[in-house]
Design a protein around this motif. Sequence first.
Motif, PDB file in Angstrom:
ATOM      1  N   VAL A 146      -0.929  10.959   7.254  1.00 40.57           N
ATOM      2  CA  VAL A 146      -1.607   9.500   7.103  1.00 40.57           C
ATOM      3  C   VAL A 146      -2.967   9.573   6.867  1.00 40.57           C
ATOM      4  O   VAL A 146      -3.659  10.664   7.067  1.00 40.57           O
ATOM      5  CB  VAL A 146      -1.399   8.545   8.434  1.00 40.57           C
ATOM      6  N   ASP A 149      -9.000   4.494   7.824  1.00 40.06           N
ATOM      7  CA  ASP A 149     -10.058   3.981   7.098  1.00 40.06           C
ATOM      8  C   ASP A 149     -11.082   3.624   7.944  1.00 40.06           C
ATOM      9  O   ASP A 149     -12.055   2.747   7.770  1.00 40.06           O
ATOM     10  CB  ASP A 149      -9.747   3.012   6.101  1.00 40.06           C
ATOM     11  N   ARG A 174       2.210  -4.414  10.592  1.00 41.96           N
ATOM     12  CA  ARG A 174       2.106  -4.710   9.094  1.00 41.96           C
ATOM     13  C   ARG A 174       1.918  -6.119   8.901  1.00 41.96           C
ATOM     14  O   ARG A 174       1.321  -6.246   7.698  1.00 41.96           O
ATOM     15  CB  ARG A 174       3.464  -4.303   8.582  1.00 41.96           C
ATOM     16  N   LYS A 183      -1.619  -0.659   8.945  1.00 45.53           N
ATOM     17  CA  LYS A 183      -0.659  -1.273   8.182  1.00 45.53           C
ATOM     18  C   LYS A 183      -0.081  -0.482   7.308  1.00 45.53           C
ATOM     19  O   LYS A 183       0.903  -0.813   6.612  1.00 45.53           O
ATOM     20  CB  LYS A 183      -1.417  -2.568   7.474  1.00 45.53           C
ATOM     21  N   ASP A 184      -0.557   0.714   6.835  1.00 46.23           N
ATOM     22  CA  ASP A 184       0.001   1.431   5.673  1.00 46.23           C
ATOM     23  C   ASP A 184       0.481   2.739   6.179  1.00 46.23           C
ATOM     24  O   ASP A 184       0.799   3.450   5.071  1.00 46.23           O
ATOM     25  CB  ASP A 184      -1.070   1.670   4.684  1.00 46.23           C
ATOM     26  N   TYR A 190       6.999   2.161  11.977  1.00 41.08           N
ATOM     27  CA  TYR A 190       7.155   0.651  12.578  1.00 41.08           C
ATOM     28  C   TYR A 190       8.582   0.296  13.034  1.00 41.08           C
ATOM     29  O   TYR A 190       8.687  -0.637  13.707  1.00 41.08           O
ATOM     30  CB  TYR A 190       6.446  -0.415  11.460  1.00 41.08           C
TER      31      TYR A 190
END
Length: 288
Positions: A146, A149, A174, A183-184, A190
């Motif tokens: 993963v 950021d 998400r 979220k990615d 999830y």
Amino acid sequence: MRTKSQSSVNLKVIFTCCSILIFLIIFFGRSNISSSSSKPLSETNLSQEGCPSTQQCTKMPITLSDALLHYVTSNVTPQQTFDEVSVSKRVLDKKSPCNFLVFGLGHDSLMWASLNHGGRTLFIEEDRAWIETITKKFPNLEAYHVVYDTKVKNSDKLMELGRSEECKSVTDPRKSKCDLALKDFPADFYETKWDLIMVDAPTGYHEEAPGRMSAIYTAGLLARNREDGETDVFVHDVNRPVEDEFSATFLCKGYMREQNGRLRHFTIPSHRARAGRPFCPVDVDRRR
């Protein structure tokens, strides 16, 4: 979760890991013996391999044999202490086999997978090369690469953003409007109902590192957003400001069960199962 190589073996940790694994091996062995001993020896037919033909022999799971060999022969030991590991182990003793999500792939990963024998243990790791190194040696470990950021140097700003109403809304990460939510990640991250979550990554010991701000917040969101039940969440390195402040704020002091050394244990209930539950429990003393 990775540590620098040590010149000498940490005998205490290795002895502990071996003791845990040997206990599991003995447990499986006793279970097999007790089932076979219920019949007289004369009534028990043995196959050519020496196993009763009426039952399947219990073989040591690969994860256990790999772990035993690894920790006996390695001079690189897990980052957590015996007392810290024991906190999570007590919960695993009650819940395993279960779904166990671990932020970080490290020298203790084989231990966690073994302690959750029969369940699913998924590791989330930021270093693709490290994943390839570990999974090549232990192909039975499941790990996802993963990307984060965030940066530790921006943690104060993220804390302020985290206090907004958007970040107190319980939903699928998400769909969250909170900047702290991850979220990615892969869909499986999830859509699985996690029983335990360990936050021991990503890297957080310098200003340019991604830090664990989003990992801690999202762990709490995953726990609150499950349909029912509760999730045990563990955060390591709470001696550092980010882990200390973000776990207390977003996993909530009211949900904290204990702290042992640098490890905190929280038990977070589903917020979907009971409408109107506050993001954090109301302090009893404040209501008086």
